[in-house]
Design a protein around this motif. Sequence first.
Motif, mmCIF file in Angstrom:
data_model
loop_
_atom_site.group_PDB
_atom_site.id
_atom_site.type_symbol
_atom_site.label_atom_id
_atom_site.label_comp_id
_atom_site.label_asym_id
_atom_site.label_seq_id
_atom_site.Cartn_x
_atom_site.Cartn_y
_atom_site.Cartn_z
ATOM 1 N N CYS A 723 -9.526 42.062 4.906
ATOM 2 C CA CYS A 723 -10.323 42.508 3.761
ATOM 3 C C CYS A 723 -11.005 43.850 4.014
ATOM 4 N N ALA A 724 -10.862 44.404 5.194
ATOM 5 C CA ALA A 724 -11.482 45.694 5.483
ATOM 6 C C ALA A 724 -10.845 46.773 4.607
ATOM 7 N N PRO A 725 -11.637 47.682 4.028
ATOM 8 C CA PRO A 725 -11.071 48.729 3.174
ATOM 9 C C PRO A 725 -9.991 49.542 3.869
ATOM 10 N N GLU A 726 -10.170 49.776 5.192
ATOM 11 C CA GLU A 726 -9.182 50.590 5.886
ATOM 12 C C GLU A 726 -7.816 49.919 6.004
ATOM 13 N N ALA A 727 -7.782 48.598 5.790
ATOM 14 C CA ALA A 727 -6.492 47.900 5.832
ATOM 15 C C ALA A 727 -5.634 48.246 4.617
ATOM 16 N N GLN A 728 -6.268 48.707 3.520
ATOM 17 C CA GLN A 728 -5.580 49.147 2.305
ATOM 18 C C GLN A 728 -4.641 48.069 1.746
ATOM 19 N N ILE A 729 -5.112 46.826 1.787
ATOM 20 C CA ILE A 729 -4.320 45.711 1.252
ATOM 21 C C ILE A 729 -4.810 45.306 -0.135
ATOM 22 N N PHE A 730 -6.117 45.350 -0.333
ATOM 23 C CA PHE A 730 -6.706 44.908 -1.595
ATOM 24 C C PHE A 730 -7.435 46.046 -2.293
ATOM 25 N N ARG A 731 -7.610 45.907 -3.608
ATOM 26 C CA ARG A 731 -8.511 46.770 -4.361
ATOM 27 C C ARG A 731 -9.927 46.258 -4.155
ATOM 28 N N HIS A 732 -10.844 47.166 -3.876
ATOM 29 C CA HIS A 732 -12.237 46.785 -3.638
ATOM 30 C C HIS A 732 -13.101 47.275 -4.795
ATOM 31 N N PHE A 733 -13.972 46.402 -5.269
ATOM 32 C CA PHE A 733 -14.861 46.732 -6.383
ATOM 33 C C PHE A 733 -16.288 46.765 -5.841
ATOM 34 N N GLU A 734 -16.841 47.953 -5.802
ATOM 35 C CA GLU A 734 -18.127 48.159 -5.132
ATOM 36 C C GLU A 734 -19.265 47.397 -5.801
ATOM 37 N N GLU A 735 -19.277 47.388 -7.140
ATOM 38 C CA GLU A 735 -20.403 46.764 -7.840
ATOM 39 C C GLU A 735 -20.440 45.254 -7.625
ATOM 40 N N SER A 736 -19.294 44.616 -7.591
ATOM 41 C CA SER A 736 -19.258 43.160 -7.445
ATOM 42 C C SER A 736 -19.006 42.718 -6.010
ATOM 43 N N HIS A 737 -18.575 43.666 -5.142
ATOM 44 C CA HIS A 737 -18.218 43.351 -3.758
ATOM 45 C C HIS A 737 -17.076 42.332 -3.687
ATOM 46 N N ILE A 784 -4.967 28.442 -15.570
ATOM 47 C CA ILE A 784 -5.959 28.490 -16.647
ATOM 48 C C ILE A 784 -6.051 29.932 -17.142
ATOM 49 N N PRO A 785 -5.933 30.166 -18.453
ATOM 50 C CA PRO A 785 -5.960 31.540 -18.983
ATOM 51 C C PRO A 785 -7.264 32.253 -18.625
ATOM 52 N N LEU A 786 -7.141 33.546 -18.394
ATOM 53 C CA LEU A 786 -8.299 34.358 -18.024
ATOM 54 C C LEU A 786 -8.848 35.081 -19.250
ATOM 55 N N THR A 787 -10.132 35.380 -19.204
ATOM 56 C CA THR A 787 -10.806 35.990 -20.343
ATOM 57 C C THR A 787 -11.598 37.214 -19.891
ATOM 58 N N LEU A 788 -12.260 37.831 -20.855
ATOM 59 C CA LEU A 788 -13.101 38.995 -20.562
ATOM 60 C C LEU A 788 -14.215 38.618 -19.583
ATOM 61 N N GLU A 789 -14.700 37.390 -19.633
ATOM 62 C CA GLU A 789 -15.749 36.966 -18.712
ATOM 63 C C GLU A 789 -15.291 37.075 -17.266
ATOM 64 N N ASP A 790 -14.016 36.840 -17.009
ATOM 65 C CA ASP A 790 -13.492 36.972 -15.648
ATOM 66 C C ASP A 790 -13.471 38.431 -15.213
ATOM 67 N N LEU A 791 -13.157 39.321 -16.146
ATOM 68 C CA LEU A 791 -13.161 40.746 -15.811
ATOM 69 C C LEU A 791 -14.594 41.222 -15.552
ATOM 70 N N LYS A 792 -15.556 40.669 -16.278
ATOM 71 C CA LYS A 792 -16.954 41.033 -16.055
ATOM 72 C C LYS A 792 -17.389 40.682 -14.639
ATOM 73 N N GLU A 793 -16.887 39.584 -14.113
ATOM 74 C CA GLU A 793 -17.256 39.205 -12.747
ATOM 75 C C GLU A 793 -16.627 40.151 -11.736
ATOM 76 N N LEU A 794 -15.349 40.484 -11.934
ATOM 77 C CA LEU A 794 -14.654 41.336 -10.976
ATOM 78 C C LEU A 794 -15.128 42.775 -11.069
ATOM 79 N N PRO A 796 -17.835 44.592 -13.293
ATOM 80 C CA PRO A 796 -18.866 44.548 -14.337
ATOM 81 C C PRO A 796 -18.889 45.769 -15.240
ATOM 82 N N ILE A 797 -18.583 46.956 -14.710
ATOM 83 C CA ILE A 797 -18.636 48.177 -15.529
ATOM 84 C C ILE A 797 -17.589 48.112 -16.636
ATOM 85 N N GLU A 798 -16.335 47.825 -16.263
ATOM 86 C CA GLU A 798 -15.277 47.730 -17.272
ATOM 87 C C GLU A 798 -15.575 46.602 -18.246
#
Length: 1015
Positions: A723-737, A784-794, A796-798
Amino acid sequence: MPRQQRAPGRCPGLPSPACSWLCFPKAPFFPADPGAVRQICCKRGCLAVVKTDGTVGVWHSAEKAGGQSREPRHIKLKKNVKVEAVDCETSHLLILSSKGELSEHSLALQNVKSKPRHLTELRGKWIIQLACGDHHSMALSKGGQLFTWGQNEYGQLGVGREMSSAREPQLVQALEGIPLAKIAAGGSHSMAVSLSGSVYSWGKNAFGQLGLGHTEDRFLPTYVNALEHKKTVFVSCGGEHTAVLSKDGLVCTFGAGCHGQLGHNSTCNELYPRFVAELFGARVSQVACGRWHTLVYVPDLEDVYSFGSGSEGQLGNRSKSDQLIPLPIKLRKKGRRFNQEASASKEQIKVIAGDNQSIVISLKEKNSYANLNQALARVGEEETDKWVSNLDPNQWQNIKRNIKLIFSLTACLNGSFLKKSQDEHFRTSQEAAGINMSALLLFSDKMAKNPKVLTGVMDAVKKLVQSLNSSATSPEALRVFVIIPIIIRTQDLCSDSPLKQLARAIQFLQPEGKQTLESLWSNLDFPFFKDLVDNYQRLSSIMLSSFIKQRGSLKPEYLTEVISWPFQILQMLYKVNCRTGFRIQEKNFYVPEVKEMLLLPKFNPTQNIEQVQEIFMSKFNEIKFALRVFTQIPCVLDMEAKIQLHDLNRCFLYFEYSWPYFGVFTEVSVSRQNLVQDTWMFLRSMQDINFQHFLKVCFYGEPGIDDGGLSQEFFTILTRELCAPEAQIFRHFEESHLIWFSSQVPAQEDIYFLIGNIFGMALYNMKIAAFPFPLALFKKMVDIPLTLEDLKELCPIEGRCLQALLDEQYDDIIESMMLDFTVMKEERGSKVSVELKENGANIPVMKYNRTEYVDAYVNYVFNDSIKEQFNDFMRGFVRGSPTKHWNMFFPAELRVVLLGRTEYNWERLEENAKYNGYEKSDETIRNFWVVFHGLPEEKKMDFLAFLTGTNRVPSQGMESFVFTIEDAGKENPDLWYPEASTCLHSLSLPRYSSQDVLQEMFLFVLEHYEKFGLA
């Protein structure tokens, strides 16, 4: 409205101007006293008249009589039995007695003295309606059962293709449970209308006379969708056409139109029901179909209208030409209109259409025409009050018979308690049961006040639930599943409750029937739905408790065959609760006894090995059955029970693949310096069978033995590095960590497949792999279908921006945002535009389509953009966790199980602590807790990681964490180094450790934390 025609003339075919009959064409055969008529049937060249004295007269046409005398043939039933109604087909006359019994009489002249056939198959059914086609007959019982017999070449019996004809009456099972109001038979087709206006058709359909939009014959009753919610109350069938009448007086016709019998100013056939436009504005009260013509009566205009074939003069217009639109029949005698006279004398007007005959009859109210539309037995408010308040023992037997009839037959119960205000029951559908719930509750309360009535109702209901139709799919047929729980709501639940048998019946419903029932449940008012959940939860608890008490005498199969029924209903209700937002808390579905069911036996040391094996194997089989049952109904399990179930499941799987060699493990040897590379190499070389065994981890150059702590440490370090940013495996979201899959990682690489392996192995081995994923991942995992509430968690800005778009009230502001159906994504260091739908770049986001845009945006982020990456992850997860029932966890539960908790209760840790060689009151222990509670929060978490391999709390919470402090046996604490046994969550302390010594111990551990590989 067609122009009313007037023409002089006396009533044709009548013996005197003062008679109450009009017949077209003129018929030379009539009863001597037409005023004594109870019912008339004219078909196939015969006229059958039921008289008020209970006898029948039958006249044959000159052609059929072969020139013989036209004197009627008189038919009389046995003494004290009167004729109620008649109908006829080509060769037989059906006679219904006042006692509801049927007999069949030959219409052939040479068989006048032939003995009638009594339909003994219908004895005790109490028939209330008849209908005859050319070569088939129909009979409806007071209990709502429809029977048919005769020829079945076109499927007109509604019993399938298997039989070409039937001499004995056959039950039309496809309509069982539907409360029918009216039946009708055409030449070779059949129709039925329910109390709530649903129309069913079957048989010959060459001209569209079934109203289904095609010309294919139907061998089973088929719902006429085109008449849905049209408030149909009556149906009449001609030779090859059909007419239906609504409660509002509107007429629809369909089928053969060759003679204009449909009234649409055309000779075309109609495959769908079509309103007769010429009758708009009129309120029709009666409709009758002859073979090729149709009659309607409009009481407000005091006119009878006819249309169709006039070849025999049956239209009453003194012409033998066809008539394509409804026109009034010339009804005038001695200067007065026939129906005006009837209206003035308050007489009843009835219209009858035969093959090529039309009859208009006027009868006084006291000698009213027979009620050919008798209704099935039902519960009404008056009947209920009569039952409850009746103290006359002489009336009880009659009341008891009525109760038994109504509550032991599905159609009767389904036809009761209808919501008639504003005709709401005519809107019965999957969204509305059409039940008057207030009336049903009132009935239940009244019934509870009279033990005799209550006992009678309960006995009948118990009989009913054992015979419910498993093929029912109609909302009207499925009302019973809503009604019965309310009727029995005042009864104490027990293992023999009708609710249990009702649960069984629901389980045997076809998928379409279950779906309809769930829809009916979803539209219940909240209190009724809540009561339903509570009742099935209590029944499940009672039945499981009873099973546990009798487990020695009951086979494990009993668990799946009987006990699972109410549990399955709870699962169905839980799904409804999730979809509808009833917001009944999950704890209301839990059945606590499940955890007791899953407990392994405790063995007595005095038992020999054979006894132990016997007890274990019996319990083993029982738990295997329990696993099979409860993994399919997760709503009854709280998270503790699910973890218990998951643990047993993986243990059984491990034993199954390890038998008879227990203690087989999958061993992983890795170095701390190259942990990720060593792990990938190991996973790529593993066979699928290796994942069935539990994991053991060894770090190169370290002497530690993995009793649970090293493997947890392995997952903790591996997760941190991936999960380290330098591994460049995942997208990291600073606001939600939080992290998410990256579309930049090439799909052909197996990195996400391997990470899925790790995730699955952590679940199978009951370890924490704290990847900071959002809840969206776990919802995707269980589909289970995903909604805007799920995007808010991941992000928050978008999420906030999209929510603002949805909330914006002004069109011009939305337009000024200059959005279209595209999204930008990074690709090889540059940004490219991706369309969210076809031609999306040219579709601006406006107020009317903004919801579609937001949904498409969310779908792109969570689904389309990482489809291959997620599929790889899931393939790896399933490989790493070979238990097939991990999806019993709800998304939030699955996240907690895999990621652990971050809520800490250090006081509870102290309360749960155990001591080996120490007492809680010892000075060393008191010193230990003083120093521990004085540490900063993050240092306490670090110390927890030192003990367990992770600073996360297990899914069960700190309450389940048992921490043991052992006596290290060292007199000199200065010569001691901290030692933890993470498999048992224990720590060794030397005796006589002062607060200073313990303070140094904690400093040593925390300062050298990185040395242990966890920092």
